[in-house]
Write a protein that holds these residues in place. Sequence first.
Motif, PDB file in Angstrom:
ATOM      1  N   PRO A  73      43.808  36.779  44.329  1.00 14.21           N
ATOM      2  CA  PRO A  73      42.509  36.592  43.679  1.00 14.21           C
ATOM      3  C   PRO A  73      41.569  37.778  43.818  1.00 14.21           C
ATOM      4  O   PRO A  73      40.781  38.061  42.921  1.00 14.21           O
ATOM      5  CB  PRO A  73      41.940  35.345  44.369  1.00 14.21           C
ATOM      6  CG  PRO A  73      42.725  35.165  45.607  1.00 14.21           C
ATOM      7  CD  PRO A  73      44.053  35.774  45.367  1.00 14.21           C
ATOM      8  N   THR A  74      41.663  38.503  44.949  1.00 13.06           N
ATOM      9  CA  THR A  74      40.735  39.625  45.132  1.00 13.06           C
ATOM     10  C   THR A  74      41.040  40.755  44.144  1.00 13.06           C
ATOM     11  O   THR A  74      40.139  41.457  43.700  1.00 13.06           O
ATOM     12  CB  THR A  74      40.801  40.159  46.579  1.00 13.06           C
ATOM     13  OG1 THR A  74      42.129  40.620  46.835  1.00 13.06           O
ATOM     14  CG2 THR A  74      40.443  39.076  47.578  1.00 13.06           C
TER      15      THR A  74
ATOM     16  N   THR B 173      37.747  34.849  38.926  1.00 12.17           N
ATOM     17  CA  THR B 173      36.421  34.221  38.992  1.00 12.17           C
ATOM     18  C   THR B 173      36.541  32.710  39.174  1.00 12.17           C
ATOM     19  O   THR B 173      35.794  32.111  39.949  1.00 12.17           O
ATOM     20  CB  THR B 173      35.622  34.552  37.710  1.00 12.17           C
ATOM     21  OG1 THR B 173      35.646  35.960  37.520  1.00 12.17           O
ATOM     22  CG2 THR B 173      34.185  34.082  37.823  1.00 12.17           C
ATOM     23  N   TYR B 174      37.494  32.110  38.465  1.00 10.51           N
ATOM     24  CA  TYR B 174      37.716  30.658  38.640  1.00 10.51           C
ATOM     25  C   TYR B 174      38.022  30.355  40.104  1.00 10.51           C
ATOM     26  O   TYR B 174      37.495  29.407  40.685  1.00 10.51           O
ATOM     27  CB  TYR B 174      38.891  30.185  37.784  1.00 10.51           C
ATOM     28  CG  TYR B 174      38.626  30.058  36.305  1.00 10.51           C
ATOM     29  CD1 TYR B 174      37.460  29.487  35.830  1.00 10.51           C
ATOM     30  CD2 TYR B 174      39.558  30.492  35.365  1.00 10.51           C
ATOM     31  CE1 TYR B 174      37.216  29.372  34.472  1.00 10.51           C
ATOM     32  CE2 TYR B 174      39.328  30.377  34.009  1.00 10.51           C
ATOM     33  CZ  TYR B 174      38.158  29.821  33.563  1.00 10.51           C
ATOM     34  OH  TYR B 174      37.920  29.701  32.232  1.00 10.51           O
ATOM     35  N   ILE B 175      38.897  31.187  40.685  1.00 15.99           N
ATOM     36  CA  ILE B 175      39.293  30.943  42.080  1.00 15.99           C
ATOM     37  C   ILE B 175      38.082  31.155  42.997  1.00 15.99           C
ATOM     38  O   ILE B 175      37.858  30.384  43.924  1.00 15.99           O
ATOM     39  CB  ILE B 175      40.485  31.852  42.462  1.00 15.99           C
ATOM     40  CG1 ILE B 175      41.718  31.439  41.646  1.00 15.99           C
ATOM     41  CG2 ILE B 175      40.791  31.770  43.954  1.00 15.99           C
ATOM     42  CD1 ILE B 175      42.904  32.364  41.751  1.00 15.99           C
ATOM     43  N   SER B 176      37.292  32.182  42.708  1.00 12.07           N
ATOM     44  CA  SER B 176      36.123  32.436  43.563  1.00 12.07           C
ATOM     45  C   SER B 176      35.114  31.287  43.475  1.00 12.07           C
ATOM     46  O   SER B 176      34.348  31.053  44.400  1.00 12.07           O
ATOM     47  CB  SER B 176      35.450  33.746  43.149  1.00 12.07           C
ATOM     48  OG  SER B 176      34.702  33.560  41.966  1.00 12.07           O
ATOM     49  N   MET B 177      35.129  30.585  42.368  1.00 11.28           N
ATOM     50  CA  MET B 177      34.169  29.483  42.228  1.00 11.28           C
ATOM     51  C   MET B 177      34.698  28.171  42.781  1.00 11.28           C
ATOM     52  O   MET B 177      34.045  27.150  42.685  1.00 11.28           O
ATOM     53  CB  MET B 177      33.771  29.336  40.762  1.00 11.28           C
ATOM     54  CG  MET B 177      32.774  30.437  40.366  1.00 11.28           C
ATOM     55  SD  MET B 177      31.937  30.115  38.829  1.00 11.28           S
ATOM     56  CE  MET B 177      33.203  30.451  37.674  1.00 11.28           C
ATOM     57  N   GLY B 178      35.908  28.210  43.327  1.00 10.61           N
ATOM     58  CA  GLY B 178      36.388  27.026  44.029  1.00 10.61           C
ATOM     59  C   GLY B 178      37.572  26.326  43.399  1.00 10.61           C
ATOM     60  O   GLY B 178      37.948  25.240  43.832  1.00 10.61           O
ATOM     61  N   MET B 179      38.185  26.951  42.393  1.00 12.37           N
ATOM     62  CA  MET B 179      39.412  26.328  41.860  1.00 12.37           C
ATOM     63  C   MET B 179      40.603  26.837  42.669  1.00 12.37           C
ATOM     64  O   MET B 179      40.634  28.008  43.070  1.00 12.37           O
ATOM     65  CB  MET B 179      39.604  26.687  40.378  1.00 12.37           C
ATOM     66  CG  MET B 179      38.594  26.027  39.462  1.00 12.37           C
ATOM     67  SD  MET B 179      38.816  26.497  37.736  1.00 12.37           S
ATOM     68  CE  MET B 179      40.057  25.344  37.231  1.00 12.37           C
ATOM     69  N   THR B 180      41.567  25.960  42.912  1.00 10.60           N
ATOM     70  CA  THR B 180      42.801  26.419  43.559  1.00 10.60           C
ATOM     71  C   THR B 180      43.662  27.090  42.498  1.00 10.60           C
ATOM     72  O   THR B 180      43.444  26.906  41.296  1.00 10.60           O
ATOM     73  CB  THR B 180      43.582  25.241  44.171  1.00 10.60           C
ATOM     74  OG1 THR B 180      43.904  24.335  43.117  1.00 10.60           O
ATOM     75  CG2 THR B 180      42.765  24.511  45.207  1.00 10.60           C
TER      76      THR B 180
ATOM     77  N   ILE C  86      39.902  39.375  40.551  1.00  8.21           N
ATOM     78  CA  ILE C  86      38.456  39.442  40.308  1.00  8.21           C
ATOM     79  C   ILE C  86      38.066  40.810  39.747  1.00  8.21           C
ATOM     80  O   ILE C  86      37.204  40.933  38.890  1.00  8.21           O
ATOM     81  CB  ILE C  86      37.683  39.166  41.623  1.00  8.21           C
ATOM     82  CG1 ILE C  86      37.764  37.677  41.936  1.00  8.21           C
ATOM     83  CG2 ILE C  86      36.232  39.617  41.531  1.00  8.21           C
ATOM     84  CD1 ILE C  86      37.322  37.319  43.333  1.00  8.21           C
ATOM     85  N   ARG C  87      38.744  41.847  40.219  1.00  6.93           N
ATOM     86  CA  ARG C  87      38.440  43.195  39.736  1.00  6.93           C
ATOM     87  C   ARG C  87      39.147  43.519  38.430  1.00  6.93           C
ATOM     88  O   ARG C  87      39.000  44.609  37.893  1.00  6.93           O
ATOM     89  CB  ARG C  87      38.881  44.219  40.784  1.00  6.93           C
ATOM     90  CG  ARG C  87      38.120  44.095  42.071  1.00  6.93           C
ATOM     91  CD  ARG C  87      38.786  44.948  43.105  1.00  6.93           C
ATOM     92  NE  ARG C  87      38.040  44.903  44.351  1.00  6.93           N
ATOM     93  CZ  ARG C  87      37.993  45.904  45.213  1.00  6.93           C
ATOM     94  NH1 ARG C  87      38.633  47.014  44.941  1.00  6.93           N
ATOM     95  NH2 ARG C  87      37.321  45.793  46.313  1.00  6.93           N
TER      96      ARG C  87
ATOM     97  N   ARG D 165      40.486  38.836  35.340  1.00  7.74           N
ATOM     98  CA  ARG D 165      39.165  38.780  35.961  1.00  7.74           C
ATOM     99  C   ARG D 165      38.632  37.345  35.924  1.00  7.74           C
ATOM    100  O   ARG D 165      38.051  36.854  36.894  1.00  7.74           O
ATOM    101  CB  ARG D 165      38.218  39.709  35.182  1.00  7.74           C
ATOM    102  CG  ARG D 165      36.987  40.120  35.965  1.00  7.74           C
ATOM    103  CD  ARG D 165      36.054  40.902  35.067  1.00  7.74           C
ATOM    104  NE  ARG D 165      36.579  42.178  34.619  1.00  7.74           N
ATOM    105  CZ  ARG D 165      36.490  43.309  35.293  1.00  7.74           C
ATOM    106  NH1 ARG D 165      35.915  43.317  36.471  1.00  7.74           N
ATOM    107  NH2 ARG D 165      36.967  44.426  34.816  1.00  7.74           N
ATOM    108  N   GLU D 166      38.866  36.693  34.792  1.00  9.78           N
ATOM    109  CA  GLU D 166      38.418  35.303  34.640  1.00  9.78           C
ATOM    110  C   GLU D 166      39.161  34.391  35.627  1.00  9.78           C
ATOM    111  O   GLU D 166      38.554  33.507  36.244  1.00  9.78           O
ATOM    112  CB  GLU D 166      38.688  34.862  33.194  1.00  9.78           C
ATOM    113  CG  GLU D 166      38.161  33.494  32.853  1.00  9.78           C
ATOM    114  CD  GLU D 166      38.502  33.110  31.419  1.00  9.78           C
ATOM    115  OE1 GLU D 166      38.570  33.990  30.542  1.00  9.78           O
ATOM    116  OE2 GLU D 166      38.701  31.906  31.175  1.00  9.78           O
TER     117      GLU D 166
END
Lengths: 390, 232
Positions: free
Chosen positions: A381-382, A282-289, A385-386, A278-279
């Motif tokens: 990533p999707t 979240t990193y990817i959703s916040m803009g990390m590749t 995230i879950r 999940r973390e």
Amino acid sequence: MIAFKLAYRNLVGAGLRTFLIVFVLSVAYVLIIFMNGLYQGWEREGKFEMIRWEVGQGQYWEEDYDPYDPITLTDAHAPLPVSLAKATDNGSAAAILITQATVYPEGRMLGIMLKGISAGQQVLAIPTEQFASREDEIPALIGTRFAQSANLNVGDRMLVRWRDVNGTFDATELTIAGIFNSSVPAVDNGQIWISLEKLQQMTGMPGEATLLVMGEHADMPAEVAGWEFKGHDVLFAELDQMIKTKSIGGSVFYLILLALALLAVFDTQVLSIFRRQREIGTYISMGMTRSQVVGLFTTEGAMHAILALLLGAVYGTPLLLYIGSKGLGMPEGTDSFGLAAAQRIMPYYSAALVIGTIILVIVATTIVSYMPSRKIAKMNPTEAIRGRIQ
Amino acid sequence: MKNGTIITIENLAKHYPMGGGKFTALSDINLTFSKGEFTGIVGPSGSGKTTMLNIIGSLDTPSEGATNVLGTTSREMTPKVAATLRKKHIGFIFQTYNLMSVYTVYENVEFPLLLLKKSVSERKKAVMDAIQWVGLTDKIKSKPPQLSGGESQRVAIARAMVKRPELVLADEPTANLDAKNSHHILRTMEQLNRELQTTFIFATHDDKVIQYLRRIITLEDGTVASDEIAKQ
């Protein structure tokens, strides 16, 4: 830089788990440096002592001389070469004549090496000045080990029997003029030292020697007819080999410890990636590749090694410096292996050793951190995230 | 794109491989979103709400059709471009908050600014502002396990808003909250939407959320069933 900052936060946040891994890794650092420092110290000390007592700055051997074959001693003698005469005359080289002999201390028979060494030599630490003290008899020097095994003391007399240049047996009495304490068994066990001139006279080999030990300021010509030069590479080969063998044996211990620590880092990484999906999402959703997240997790794992380095420095530096200054007592009988060993070994921590150890641990930790982290690059990533296991 | 439009979606379809065939999560979607909207994509579970939100947020890619999110088209959307878009312009709020449990509230909110390489002073000011918006100034040093669900979601809102993104995507933000907390965070988001002109798009089937929305897009079986302005 961000990766370091985030990795540090994550590690500190993980608390006890991080501390345990860091502690084991720090022990690995300290042990690797200590064990190798000990071997390096032993090697340095051994070589220093061997230079003082046995090998000097190199030796010229009469071409038939083979220290591993006493039978060759019969022929391994020749007049001192003219090119080296100056060095022997001024004491910057020590001529040694060797012959086999038998002594009879207290009626017992012992096979020994009878060695003649010039009284005025200043190359070896053997106290040859004591030869001059007794002119009426044949003064002899022995080491403490031989004195103990043969039950000999200063002033004791004993019969010695040898064969001269013609093969004729002869005998006389020796008087123990001194007992020296050397950490080099090769000049002690089964060795009796007398004056070179006396031995030349006894064997009928005037002006002859078996080998020459060269001092620091002696000229050492590259070629001397009938004599072969043996440098430190040859003379220390046995010591080097022995220490290498011992250090390989010793390395098993700390390599197991390092492997355990690396296994813990690997295990933590696998668990982290499994539990922190999940973390990761979240990193990817916040803009990390993904590759940045791989880098973050790898840095996090590798940072165990950095923190371990700091922790190891805190307790390891004073500990290693203390041992380095006081030295470690060697157990009784260490020199019975025939290896030069002082009573206390002073570990020596070279810059190459310290830097090499740091690089080894950091590189190894980075590799075991990276291997499981590669899985992140394949994550969706999707799903991450879950928190869905992938 | 028309003036004021920040997202356009044309003939969008999304298929997933399933067994030997494929499962269609979205099909024939045509939508536009303007700056400052407070919009919800609503519908039952499995209707494709989250998939659409993920595609808008560049976490997923369309199988067919095209999108243009804040000037970046789906054709240009390499992983690096997508990451940059999310980093600079999009904030996410999740049903499960997705806070970093080892970080404090301050550090969680600060995280997006670290990625943007803001200076310490810029970070400090922005983080304090964001925490103040959501009313958690007294919890600044707390860690997520010490927070209630409502507080955690408020931290997530602050984290999404701290970089002042143009777009916030909220996936079922109230699903784990009670009514009181749900209303609290919805009022907070509504206020931020009005004050900062940030576009909010929700994926939800929660009536409590729906009553705050100004535009409601209903999805059914992966297609748009209705798209209407809500009665306030």
